[in-house]
Design an enzyme around this catalytic site. Structure first.
Site, PDB file in Angstrom:
ATOM      1  N   HIS A 224       2.751  10.653   0.796  1.00 38.40           N
ATOM      2  CA  HIS A 224       3.746  10.150   1.753  1.00 38.40           C
ATOM      3  C   HIS A 224       5.183  10.298   1.264  1.00 38.40           C
ATOM      4  O   HIS A 224       6.053  10.739   2.017  1.00 38.40           O
ATOM      5  CB  HIS A 224       3.450   8.681   2.073  1.00 38.40           C
ATOM      6  CG  HIS A 224       2.088   8.450   2.627  1.00 38.40           C
ATOM      7  ND1 HIS A 224       1.737   8.805   3.908  1.00 38.40           N
ATOM      8  CD2 HIS A 224       0.966   7.909   2.062  1.00 38.40           C
ATOM      9  CE1 HIS A 224       0.458   8.486   4.126  1.00 38.40           C
ATOM     10  NE2 HIS A 224      -0.025   7.945   3.027  1.00 38.40           N
TER      11      HIS A 224
ATOM     12  N   GLU B 249       0.670   7.677  -3.452  1.00 38.82           N
ATOM     13  CA  GLU B 249       1.620   7.441  -2.365  1.00 38.82           C
ATOM     14  C   GLU B 249       2.795   8.404  -2.438  1.00 38.82           C
ATOM     15  O   GLU B 249       3.298   8.852  -1.404  1.00 38.82           O
ATOM     16  CB  GLU B 249       2.094   5.992  -2.395  1.00 38.82           C
ATOM     17  CG  GLU B 249       1.026   4.998  -1.990  1.00 38.82           C
ATOM     18  CD  GLU B 249       0.486   5.253  -0.590  1.00 38.82           C
ATOM     19  OE1 GLU B 249       1.294   5.286   0.360  1.00 38.82           O
ATOM     20  OE2 GLU B 249      -0.732   5.438  -0.437  1.00 38.82           O
TER      21      GLU B 249
ATOM     22  N   HIS C 220       0.847  -1.193   0.000  1.00 33.58           N
ATOM     23  CA  HIS C 220       0.000   0.000   0.000  1.00 33.58           C
ATOM     24  C   HIS C 220       0.881   1.240   0.000  1.00 33.58           C
ATOM     25  O   HIS C 220       0.666   2.163  -0.775  1.00 33.58           O
ATOM     26  CB  HIS C 220      -0.927  -0.013   1.213  1.00 33.58           C
ATOM     27  CG  HIS C 220      -1.839   1.169   1.302  1.00 33.58           C
ATOM     28  ND1 HIS C 220      -2.866   1.255   2.221  1.00 33.58           N
ATOM     29  CD2 HIS C 220      -1.892   2.334   0.591  1.00 33.58           C
ATOM     30  CE1 HIS C 220      -3.494   2.421   2.069  1.00 33.58           C
ATOM     31  NE2 HIS C 220      -2.914   3.088   1.097  1.00 33.58           N
TER      32      HIS C 220
END
Length: 210
Positions: A108, A104, A61
């Site tokens: 992040h 992502e 993920h």
């Protein structure tokens, strides 16, 4: 004055000096999603992960920079021209969704302090550093487990990993993710806040790999 300074120091302990600054974080969480649960919710709308020829079990993920308390998100890395298509495609064997790869990085990876190619290289290294227990590589039928069972299987497969450094995530009845805490150089470590947020169900269902 001394009491005030002492109180201020106590209140700010563990809080990052400059929140959401690229490279300013304490450790990583590698989040491994149980793909069959995701695909039950999404159907075949995610054509690579859920409708393609390859069946997926645990997939990445994300690799998330974390503070000891909380986490940075959407860090300012200047003008963003998007990820190169070749870089996105290179991750699809472990993160089988182009939109997920882009998300992502934006949410992040931008906080890692790394260039996109280095961040995704590190994500692959983290994926390779965590051994998936053999019983979860190819699951032919529904399996009922407890979060503790899943954690124990990962701990047995990964020397150095402790119960305080792994957490299972779930919905009301199904396993969704396993989250493993790693140092910046990808060694296993404890993570109290992540562990506290773990699934507390007594039992969970793992849908089969198609």
């Amino acid at each position: 004055m001394a009491v005030f300074l002492a109180l201020s120091a106590w209140m700010t302990a563990g809080v990052p000096a400059s929140a959401d600054t690229p490279g300013d974080f304490d450790f990583y969480v590698l989040s491994l999603s149980w793909s069959p649960t995701y695909c039950q919710d999404r159907g075949r709308s995610d054509r690579i992960q859920c409708g393609g020829p390859r069946p997926f079990a645990f997939v990445v993920h994300g690799l998330w920079p974390q503070y000891e308390r909380g986490s940075p998100r959407d860090c300012d890395v200047g003008p963003r021209s998007g990820l190169p298509r070749r870089l996105v495609d290179s991750m699809l064997d472990v993160m089988p969704s182009p939109s997920l790869v882009r998300h992502e990085w934006r949410t992040h990876g931008s906080c890692s302090g790394l260039e996109p190619s280095d961040y995704f290289d590190l994500t692959r290294q983290a994926h390779d550093a965590v051994r998936i227990p053999r019983q979860f590589v190819d699951l032919p039928d529904y399996l009922t487990v407890s979060p503790r069972d899943v954690e124990a299987a990962f701990i047995a497969a990964n020397p150095g990993l402790k119960a305080s450094g792994i957490a299972v995530s779930c919905d009301s009845r199904r396993l969704k993710e396993v989250r493993v805490c790693l140092t910046k150089d990808l060694r296993f470590r404890d993570c109290a806040e992540v562990d506290r947020k773990a699934c507390r169900n007594n039992s969970l269902v793992m849908p089969p790999v198609r």
